[in-house]
Design an enzyme around this catalytic site. Sequence first.
Site, PDB file in Angstrom:
ATOM      1  N   THR A  60       0.848  -1.192   0.000  1.00 46.69           N
ATOM      2  CA  THR A  60       0.000   0.000   0.000  1.00 46.69           C
ATOM      3  C   THR A  60       0.882   1.239   0.000  1.00 46.69           C
ATOM      4  OG1 THR A  60      -0.174  -0.053   2.403  1.00 46.69           O
ATOM      5  CG2 THR A  60      -1.930  -1.143   1.155  1.00 46.69           C
ATOM      6  N   VAL A 113       0.972   4.404   2.009  1.00 50.46           N
ATOM      7  CA  VAL A 113       1.546   5.050   3.196  1.00 50.46           C
ATOM      8  C   VAL A 113       2.432   4.085   3.974  1.00 50.46           C
ATOM      9  CG1 VAL A 113       1.011   6.207   5.390  1.00 50.46           C
ATOM     10  CG2 VAL A 113      -0.377   6.668   3.371  1.00 50.46           C
ATOM     11  N   CYS A 114       2.083   2.813   4.000  1.00 53.88           N
ATOM     12  CA  CYS A 114       2.791   1.839   4.829  1.00 53.88           C
ATOM     13  C   CYS A 114       4.297   1.783   4.586  1.00 53.88           C
ATOM     14  CB  CYS A 114       2.181   0.450   4.662  1.00 53.88           C
ATOM     15  SG  CYS A 114       0.448   0.400   5.175  1.00 53.88           S
ATOM     16  N   PRO A 115       4.774   1.800   3.327  1.00 56.67           N
ATOM     17  CA  PRO A 115       6.225   1.704   3.158  1.00 56.67           C
ATOM     18  C   PRO A 115       6.979   2.893   3.748  1.00 56.67           C
ATOM     19  CG  PRO A 115       5.126   1.510   1.027  1.00 56.67           C
ATOM     20  CD  PRO A 115       4.074   1.744   2.060  1.00 56.67           C
TER      21      PRO A 115
END
Length: 174
Positions: A53, A55-57
Amino acid sequence: MEIKNNLQGVNLINSHLPEMELEVYQAEKIKKIKLSDYHGQWLILFFYPADFTFVCPTELKELAESYEKFRELKAEIVSVSTDTVFAHKAWHDSSPAIGGINFPMAADPTGKLAKVLAVYLEDEGLALRGTFIVNPNGFIKAIEINDNSIGRSVQELLRKLQAAIFVDQHGDQV
C-alpha cells in the site's frame, strides 16, 4: 440524522497483553513467535493495514531506519498486518524501502490480535494504524490509533517509548 455509537468503552491501557502465537517473517526466515517471548523487554506492536500500500512503506522505512535507536532502549518492534508471512516476504523481496526492515513482520491473517487490541476493521479485514507500547512485564502503557489515511511519526513513537521507560524507572518523580 441518527448517530450510531460503536464505542465499546474498552480501555486497554495497563491491560496485560494476551498470550498469542504469530508467524513472522524476519531475516529471510519464516518462524513462529509468542508475544510472551518479548517479556523482559519493551515491545512496540506496529499495526498497519496491508502490504503493497501507499503510506505503509514510508512509515515502515522510517521505523527500520530508527530500529537501532529502539534496540538501544531494549525495545523490540514487531510490525503487524492481516497479510500472510508469504505476502510479507514478497513485499520485503520486491520493495527497496521494505527490504531494509530487520524487525519481525508478523502475520495476523484472521485478525485475531487486531480484534483483541480493537484495531480490526471487520468490513475490510484490515487493521487500523495502531501502535502499542508494552512494558517488559507485558502491560500496555501507550496506544495510538489512527485512521488508515493518517501516518504516524516514528520520532514521536521514540519519544513516547522514552517517556514510558522514564516513568517505569522513576514513577514517583513524574
